[in-house]
Design a protein around this motif. Structure first.
Motif, mmCIF file in Angstrom:
data_model
loop_
_atom_site.group_PDB
_atom_site.id
_atom_site.type_symbol
_atom_site.label_atom_id
_atom_site.label_comp_id
_atom_site.label_asym_id
_atom_site.label_seq_id
_atom_site.Cartn_x
_atom_site.Cartn_y
_atom_site.Cartn_z
ATOM 1 N N SER A 137 0.831 -1.203 0.000
ATOM 2 C CA SER A 137 0.000 0.000 0.000
ATOM 3 C C SER A 137 0.869 1.257 0.000
ATOM 4 C CB SER A 137 -0.919 -0.009 1.219
ATOM 5 O OG SER A 137 -1.687 1.160 1.262
ATOM 6 N N VAL A 138 1.875 1.288 0.845
ATOM 7 C CA VAL A 138 2.780 2.445 0.906
ATOM 8 C C VAL A 138 3.551 2.571 -0.404
ATOM 9 C CG1 VAL A 138 4.816 3.395 2.059
ATOM 10 C CG2 VAL A 138 2.956 2.428 3.411
ATOM 11 N N SER A 139 3.976 1.462 -0.964
ATOM 12 C CA SER A 139 4.706 1.496 -2.233
ATOM 13 C C SER A 139 3.845 2.101 -3.342
ATOM 14 C CB SER A 139 5.142 0.087 -2.637
ATOM 15 O OG SER A 139 6.092 -0.406 -1.725
ATOM 16 N N ARG A 140 2.545 1.740 -3.368
ATOM 17 C CA ARG A 140 1.643 2.316 -4.372
ATOM 18 C C ARG A 140 1.473 3.815 -4.154
ATOM 19 N NH1 ARG A 140 -1.480 -2.198 -3.236
ATOM 20 N NH2 ARG A 140 -3.060 -0.912 -2.235
ATOM 21 N N MET A 141 1.359 4.240 -2.884
ATOM 22 C CA MET A 141 1.234 5.685 -2.603
ATOM 23 C C MET A 141 2.471 6.442 -3.073
ATOM 24 S SD MET A 141 -0.581 6.107 1.078
ATOM 25 C CE MET A 141 -0.291 4.567 1.909
ATOM 26 N N ILE A 142 3.635 5.898 -2.788
ATOM 27 C CA ILE A 142 4.884 6.559 -3.189
ATOM 28 C C ILE A 142 4.982 6.609 -4.704
ATOM 29 C CG2 ILE A 142 7.407 6.332 -3.193
ATOM 30 C CD1 ILE A 142 7.131 5.292 -0.295
ATOM 31 N N ALA A 143 4.610 5.533 -5.371
ATOM 32 C CA ALA A 143 4.633 5.520 -6.840
ATOM 33 C C ALA A 143 3.679 6.576 -7.392
ATOM 34 C CB ALA A 143 4.264 4.132 -7.361
ATOM 35 N N GLY A 144 2.502 6.712 -6.773
ATOM 36 C CA GLY A 144 1.547 7.736 -7.204
ATOM 37 C C GLY A 144 2.087 9.140 -7.007
ATOM 38 N N LEU A 145 2.735 9.401 -5.877
ATOM 39 C CA LEU A 145 3.349 10.715 -5.635
ATOM 40 C C LEU A 145 4.453 10.990 -6.645
ATOM 41 C CD1 LEU A 145 3.585 10.701 -1.750
ATOM 42 C CD2 LEU A 145 2.189 12.233 -3.137
ATOM 43 N N GLU A 192 4.781 9.788 -9.620
ATOM 44 C CA GLU A 192 4.203 10.024 -10.939
ATOM 45 C C GLU A 192 3.516 11.385 -11.012
ATOM 46 O OE1 GLU A 192 0.644 8.189 -13.644
ATOM 47 O OE2 GLU A 192 1.884 6.785 -12.510
ATOM 48 N N HIS A 193 2.710 11.706 -10.009
ATOM 49 C CA HIS A 193 1.923 12.948 -10.038
ATOM 50 C C HIS A 193 2.795 14.201 -9.939
ATOM 51 C CE1 HIS A 193 -1.673 15.402 -9.599
ATOM 52 N NE2 HIS A 193 -1.054 16.027 -8.616
ATOM 53 N N PHE A 194 3.785 14.172 -9.043
ATOM 54 C CA PHE A 194 4.592 15.361 -8.800
ATOM 55 C C PHE A 194 5.960 15.320 -9.466
ATOM 56 C CE2 PHE A 194 1.644 15.336 -5.173
ATOM 57 C CZ PHE A 194 1.106 16.598 -5.318
ATOM 58 N N GLY A 195 6.237 14.273 -10.209
ATOM 59 C CA GLY A 195 7.536 14.170 -10.868
ATOM 60 C C GLY A 195 8.661 13.922 -9.886
ATOM 61 N N LEU A 196 8.355 13.301 -8.763
ATOM 62 C CA LEU A 196 9.359 13.009 -7.747
ATOM 63 C C LEU A 196 9.992 11.660 -8.032
ATOM 64 C CD1 LEU A 196 7.234 14.062 -4.645
ATOM 65 C CD2 LEU A 196 8.931 15.432 -5.846
ATOM 66 N N ASP A 197 11.048 11.384 -7.317
ATOM 67 C CA ASP A 197 11.702 10.104 -7.483
ATOM 68 C C ASP A 197 12.111 9.558 -6.115
ATOM 69 O OD1 ASP A 197 12.721 7.888 -8.754
ATOM 70 O OD2 ASP A 197 14.640 8.832 -9.194
ATOM 71 N N PHE A 198 11.118 9.437 -5.202
ATOM 72 C CA PHE A 198 11.415 8.871 -3.891
ATOM 73 C C PHE A 198 11.718 7.398 -4.049
ATOM 74 C CE2 PHE A 198 8.592 12.309 -2.014
ATOM 75 C CZ PHE A 198 9.659 13.043 -1.559
ATOM 76 N N SER A 199 12.733 6.962 -3.352
ATOM 77 C CA SER A 199 13.130 5.558 -3.409
ATOM 78 C C SER A 199 13.585 5.149 -2.007
ATOM 79 C CB SER A 199 14.241 5.383 -4.435
ATOM 80 O OG SER A 199 15.339 6.199 -4.113
ATOM 81 N N PRO A 200 13.912 3.873 -1.809
ATOM 82 C CA PRO A 200 14.278 3.416 -0.463
ATOM 83 C C PRO A 200 15.404 4.214 0.204
ATOM 84 C CG PRO A 200 13.890 1.538 -1.862
ATOM 85 C CD PRO A 200 13.828 2.766 -2.749
ATOM 86 N N GLU A 201 16.319 4.768 -0.565
ATOM 87 C CA GLU A 201 17.402 5.530 0.078
ATOM 88 C C GLU A 201 16.924 6.851 0.685
ATOM 89 O OE1 GLU A 201 17.850 6.380 -4.374
ATOM 90 O OE2 GLU A 201 17.751 4.569 -3.195
ATOM 91 N N HIS A 202 15.698 7.270 0.366
ATOM 92 C CA HIS A 202 15.139 8.482 0.966
ATOM 93 C C HIS A 202 14.452 8.200 2.297
ATOM 94 C CE1 HIS A 202 15.360 9.695 -3.324
ATOM 95 N NE2 HIS A 202 15.852 10.777 -2.751
#
Length: 93
Positions: free
Chosen positions: A41-49, A51-61
């Motif tokens: 669920s959290v992974s899907r939320m992060i992927a949505g963020l 995609e929507h905001f052009g971010l690239d959050f990944s595990p190192e963040h």
């Protein structure tokens, strides 16, 4: 912020129901652990963020509570403000 102060927002009493139960301990990384479904669920939320905001959050963040506390403890101006408030309010860390 140049200064901090403690200000009461309200007071009252909370009632807790007495019942048996278990409070799970924190894990070594400062959390309670997550189930695979919660992770997904959290992974899907992060992927949505991302995609929507052009971010690239990944595990190192990822920042754990323990890492955040280390950063807070290493922040001398924050420690000075915390000590000042502790003295004024009689608080303990």
């Amino acid at each position: 912020m140049g200064s901090y102060r403690i200000q009461g927002q309200g007071s009252g009493r909370g009632a807790l129901r007495r019942r048996s139960g278990v409070v799970e301990p924190l894990t070594a990384n400062g959390g309670h652990g997550t189930t695979p479904a919660e992770q997904e669920s959290v992974s899907r939320m992060i992927a949505g963020l991302n995609e929507h905001f052009g971010l690239d959050f990944s595990p190192e963040h990822r920042v754990t509570l323990a890492e955040m506390m280390e950063r807070v403890d290493a922040d001398d101006p924050l420690e000075a403000a915390r000590e000042h408030n502790r003295e004024r309010a009689g608080c303990l860390r």
